[in-house]
Motif scaffolding. Structure first.
Motif, mmCIF file in Angstrom:
data_model
loop_
_atom_site.group_PDB
_atom_site.id
_atom_site.type_symbol
_atom_site.label_atom_id
_atom_site.label_comp_id
_atom_site.label_asym_id
_atom_site.label_seq_id
_atom_site.Cartn_x
_atom_site.Cartn_y
_atom_site.Cartn_z
ATOM 1 N N PRO A 22 0.831 -1.220 0.000
ATOM 2 C CA PRO A 22 0.000 0.000 0.000
ATOM 3 C C PRO A 22 0.859 1.263 0.000
ATOM 4 O O PRO A 22 2.075 1.176 0.196
ATOM 5 N N PRO A 23 0.241 2.434 -0.173
ATOM 6 C CA PRO A 23 1.018 3.675 -0.188
ATOM 7 C C PRO A 23 1.719 3.910 1.147
ATOM 8 O O PRO A 23 1.159 3.663 2.214
ATOM 9 N N THR A 24 2.951 4.382 1.061
ATOM 10 C CA THR A 24 3.702 4.743 2.254
ATOM 11 C C THR A 24 3.749 6.266 2.384
ATOM 12 O O THR A 24 3.318 7.001 1.486
ATOM 13 N N LEU A 25 4.313 6.726 3.488
ATOM 14 C CA LEU A 25 4.479 8.164 3.682
ATOM 15 C C LEU A 25 5.352 8.751 2.584
ATOM 16 O O LEU A 25 5.097 9.871 2.112
ATOM 17 N N ALA A 26 6.363 8.006 2.137
ATOM 18 C CA ALA A 26 7.223 8.500 1.056
ATOM 19 C C ALA A 26 6.431 8.707 -0.232
ATOM 20 O O ALA A 26 6.631 9.696 -0.946
ATOM 21 N N ALA A 27 5.523 7.773 -0.533
ATOM 22 C CA ALA A 27 4.699 7.929 -1.736
ATOM 23 C C ALA A 27 3.794 9.148 -1.623
ATOM 24 O O ALA A 27 3.573 9.868 -2.600
ATOM 25 N N VAL A 28 3.276 9.412 -0.421
ATOM 26 C CA VAL A 28 2.366 10.533 -0.223
ATOM 27 C C VAL A 28 3.118 11.860 -0.310
ATOM 28 O O VAL A 28 2.656 12.810 -0.946
ATOM 29 N N THR A 29 4.284 11.944 0.324
ATOM 30 C CA THR A 29 5.047 13.194 0.233
ATOM 31 C C THR A 29 5.551 13.427 -1.188
ATOM 32 O O THR A 29 5.587 14.566 -1.663
ATOM 33 N N PHE A 30 5.923 12.344 -1.868
ATOM 34 C CA PHE A 30 6.290 12.478 -3.279
ATOM 35 C C PHE A 30 5.098 12.972 -4.097
ATOM 36 O O PHE A 30 5.244 13.821 -4.986
ATOM 37 N N GLY A 31 3.897 12.452 -3.781
ATOM 38 C CA GLY A 31 2.694 12.910 -4.470
ATOM 39 C C GLY A 31 2.417 14.385 -4.215
ATOM 40 O O GLY A 31 1.978 15.107 -5.116
ATOM 41 N N LEU A 32 2.683 14.855 -2.997
ATOM 42 C CA LEU A 32 2.497 16.275 -2.714
ATOM 43 C C LEU A 32 3.462 17.125 -3.535
ATOM 44 O O LEU A 32 3.108 18.218 -3.996
ATOM 45 N N ALA A 33 4.685 16.635 -3.715
ATOM 46 C CA ALA A 33 5.626 17.352 -4.579
ATOM 47 C C ALA A 33 5.099 17.412 -6.007
ATOM 48 O O ALA A 33 5.169 18.458 -6.672
ATOM 49 N N GLN A 34 4.546 16.283 -6.486
ATOM 50 C CA GLN A 34 3.950 16.273 -7.829
ATOM 51 C C GLN A 34 2.790 17.260 -7.922
ATOM 52 O O GLN A 34 2.642 17.956 -8.929
ATOM 53 N N CYS A 35 1.969 17.303 -6.882
ATOM 54 C CA CYS A 35 0.826 18.224 -6.888
ATOM 55 C C CYS A 35 1.307 19.665 -6.950
ATOM 56 O O CYS A 35 0.713 20.495 -7.661
#
Length: 410
Positions: free
Chosen positions: A268-281
């Motif tokens: 499942p998504p990890t904190l790293a994936a979520v923070t990376f997603g915020l950078a993409q956003c």
């Protein structure tokens, strides 16, 4: 003269572009459609580049060049674009829901209409693969191969299930600040990795992790801060935190799953994936202005609009297109007495494989175009259930604000 048809073709294409442009309402935010198109291309090219169906002892199994060539890890940073999907999805869904309420439409009616448009194109995919699976089993194809192919086709559907759940929850989550689901992700990962908690706890991040960009989009839709400073903060802050998590907290560097890896950032998504997603956003929000300027040109906008008209079909069938080319090539090579084809059936462990795979991408694209020709009709259905006209005549459909591209997911 051999080249006489070219001016006619150019005029027809230019005419199509101008019709699409003229049919687009002035208030439509073309940049959101462009972000969706970029995200779709990222998903498709990412899957085609990092998924290898390796032929071994009469069976096919999946390997990834990221597992053999870790120096290619940055490729996953470019093509893992799911956060952009959820950002745009949350933004458009929040706007659509607000407009529906202003019209006096029930929440249940609004949700049902969107879920129908989301899942209707899935039916032919499941039907085709049910028949294909039964045919392969009847023909004696090894179960491992059948399972591998079926998993490749069906695994991307988790995205639709999460998207459907968030869409159905829009009336409840549209005003949730993205920091709340982010806090859930932080605590889940802290317990899971910091205190050796159960791995099953990580699945709480499946809704919470994607709620972060979805709620961020809803925040923007209702007039939240959209300053350049805020966008830069998301981009630089998210990238910095992701880098620290990878460098010092043991998170994988790849932002996509790698077969055989002990931990995946995505499943499942990890904190790293979520923070990376915020950078993409943050990067996506910074692109809105430049994209709006570029898409004033009819030709540029027509390409984006037409891709969004078949976005769902592209997302659903791109794996099938790759599988068709791979298995077809394997059968053809066997009949010709040729061994496995490099970049198609061989282990992805050398730069030669990468170069060969790049050469196969146009073949995958051709197979996907055939899938589009066969199955796009299931996506061209209006809210009333009537078939929409062919793409050349679909430009007026862009005029309908309630058929925005959020109904055509990837």
């Amino acid at each position: 003269m051999p080249d006489t048809p070219r001016p006619d073709t150019s005029r027809r294409l230019a005419g199509l572009a101008h019709r699409v442009d003229a049919a687009t309402p002035p208030g439509r935010d073309r940049a959101l459609d462009a972000l969706r198109a970029l995200a779709i291309l990222g998903v498709v090219l990412g899957h085609w580049l990092v998924t290898a169906l390796v032929a071994d002892s009469g069976t096919l199994h999946v390997e990834s060049p990221l597992g053999h060539l870790p120096e290619l890890t940055p490729v996953s940073w470019v093509f893992q674009t799911l956060a952009v999907f959820f950002l745009v999805g949350g933004l458009v869904a929040a706007r659509g829901h607000a407009a529906a309420r202003a019209r006096g439409e029930r929440d249940s009616t609004w949700i049902a209409a969107r879920l129908r448009r989301l899942f209707r194109p899935v039916v032919p995919l499941l039907a085709v693969w049910l028949v294909a699976t039964l045919g392969m089993l009847a023909a004696g194809v090894p179960w491992q191969t059948v399972y591998t192919l079926g998993k490749l086709v069906l695994s991307p559907l988790w995205f639709l299930l999460v998207l459907a759940a968030l869409t159905a929850a829009t009336p409840l989550v549209a005003r949730v600040h993205p920091l709340w689901p982010l806090a859930v992700v932080v605590h889940v990962d802290l317990i899971r990795f910091g205190f050796d908690g159960p791995d099953a706890l990580g699945w709480l991040n499946l809704p919470a992790g994607w709620l972060v960009p979805y709620c961020l989009g809803a925040l923007v839709a209702r007039g939240g801060p959209l300053t350049r400073a805020a966008s830069w903060t998301l981009l630089l802050g998210g990238a910095t935190v992701t880098g620290l998590l990878v460098a010092f907290a043991g998170y994988p560097g790849s932002m996509v799953g790698v077969p055989g890896a002990p931990v995946s950032n995505l499943n499942p998504p990890t904190l790293a994936a979520v923070t990376f997603g915020l950078a993409q956003c943050g990067g996506a929000l910074l692109l809105l202005g430049p994209l709006r300027r570029v898409l004033r040109k009819p030709v540029a906008w027509a390409g984006v609009a037409l891709l969004n008209l078949c976005a769902m079909t592209v997302f659903l069938w791109h794996q099938t297109a790759m599988i068709a080319v791979t298995t077809g090539g394997l059968l053809a090579a066997g009949r010709l007495g040729h061994g496995p084809l490099t970049g198609l059936h061989t282990v992805p462990d050398t730069p030669v494989w990468i170069l060969a795979r790049l050469g196969w991408l146009p073949v995958f694209a051709g197979a996907l175009l055939l899938c589009l020709a066969a199955f796009h009709t299931y996506e061209r259905v209006s809210r009333t259930g009537r078939r929409k006209p062919a793409p050349v005549a679909t430009a007026p459909a862009v005029r309908r604000p309630d058929t925005r591209i959020e109904a055509r997911r990837a």
